[in-house]
Design an enzyme around this catalytic site. Structure first.
Site, mmCIF file in Angstrom:
data_model
loop_
_atom_site.group_PDB
_atom_site.id
_atom_site.type_symbol
_atom_site.label_atom_id
_atom_site.label_comp_id
_atom_site.label_asym_id
_atom_site.label_seq_id
_atom_site.Cartn_x
_atom_site.Cartn_y
_atom_site.Cartn_z
ATOM 1 N N ASP A 21 42.116 23.615 -27.798
ATOM 2 C CA ASP A 21 40.837 23.895 -28.433
ATOM 3 C C ASP A 21 40.764 22.983 -29.660
ATOM 4 O O ASP A 21 41.768 22.399 -30.076
ATOM 5 C CB ASP A 21 40.777 25.370 -28.821
ATOM 6 C CG ASP A 21 39.547 25.720 -29.633
ATOM 7 O OD1 ASP A 21 38.442 25.356 -29.209
ATOM 8 O OD2 ASP A 21 39.716 26.349 -30.691
ATOM 9 N N ASP A 23 38.106 23.450 -32.852
ATOM 10 C CA ASP A 23 37.803 24.243 -34.057
ATOM 11 C C ASP A 23 38.860 25.309 -34.293
ATOM 12 O O ASP A 23 39.098 26.157 -33.433
ATOM 13 C CB ASP A 23 36.452 24.946 -33.884
ATOM 14 C CG ASP A 23 35.318 24.236 -34.600
ATOM 15 O OD1 ASP A 23 35.548 23.732 -35.711
ATOM 16 O OD2 ASP A 23 34.209 24.196 -34.051
#
Length: 241
Positions: A21, A23
């Site tokens: 991922d 963020d």
């Protein structure tokens, strides 16, 4: 609701790829997202002009897809107005993030280890493409990932598995030869639904919520001994590059 049985990450001998991922996972961006939402919502008088709390942000906003956030915050608004608000918020975030983001502790060392082991890499995110590209480049990983998968460019974004399935397809690998790093329950649920093992990153969301969503285990940084033990690299001298 059936109990989620977390998958173990693949042993090093069969590990071919790691999916990240962006963020909150590569860098601690959530404080900036919180500040952007807090400021903009207060400006338009949301919640009677009382600033949203970090707890509200974590529970209802963090890790979620912008159209879903817009519908939650402004159910009475037209879709175009919801979209305009979230787009303006992302532009505000990018202005703040331009010189305020730092990679999580140990990330660059771990990335060098992956390259040394010839383990492939993809980034899979619900962030808008402009945000993701800025964050990845801003922490010095502009040339690190083979693929960047954007949730809004898939049929469904996280928490559905589509972005991670797209990442696996791009890499040409089955789920049992890869694992994921995620910092939000929504992202973990997406990876678990794609039959991937997940390592949770403690970056704002409670440890218990990450484990409940299906993380195999949770680390505080990429230097965490639990990560290296799971990879069979317990002796720190093996990580010297």
């Amino acid at each position: 609701m059936p109990e989620i049985i977390p998958r173990s990450i693949p042993p090093l001998g069969s590990l071919k790829a790691v999916l990240f991922d962006v963020d909150g996972t590569l860098c601690d961006s959530d404080p900036l997202h919180y500040a952007a939402f807090r400021d903009m919502l207060q400006e338009i008088g949301y919640n009677g002009g009382v600033p949203i709390t970090e707890e509200f942000f974590v529970k209802y906003i963090s890790g979620r897809f912008n159209p879903d956030i817009g519908r939650f915050l402004f159910p009475e608004w037209e879709v175009a107005a919801q979209t305009k608000f979230t787009e303006d918020k992302e532009a505000y975030f990018r202005r703040m993030a331009a010189n305020q983001l730092e990679a999580h502790k140990g990330l660059h060392k771990f990335c060098e280890w992956l390259k040394k082991k010839n383990i492939r890499r993809a980034a899979v995110t619900n962030a808008p493409r402009l945000n993701a590209e800025q964050m990845i480049a801003g922490i010095g990983l502009g040339d690190f990932f083979e693929h960047l998968v954007i949730g809004s460019e898939c049929t469904r974004a996280k928490p559905f598995p589509d972005p991670y399935l797209t990442g696996l397809t791009a890499l040409g690998l089955p789920a049992d030869q890869a694992f994921v790093f995620e910092d939000s329950p929504a992202g973990i649920k997406a990876a678990v639904a794609a039959e991937l093992a997940v390592v949770g990153i403690l970056a704002g969301n409670p440890r218990a919520s990450l484990l409940e969503a299906g993380a195999s285990f949770v680390i505080e940084s990429f230097d965490d001994p639990a990560l290296w033990k799971a990879l069979g690299e317990e002796d720190s001298s093996q990580r010297e590059l």
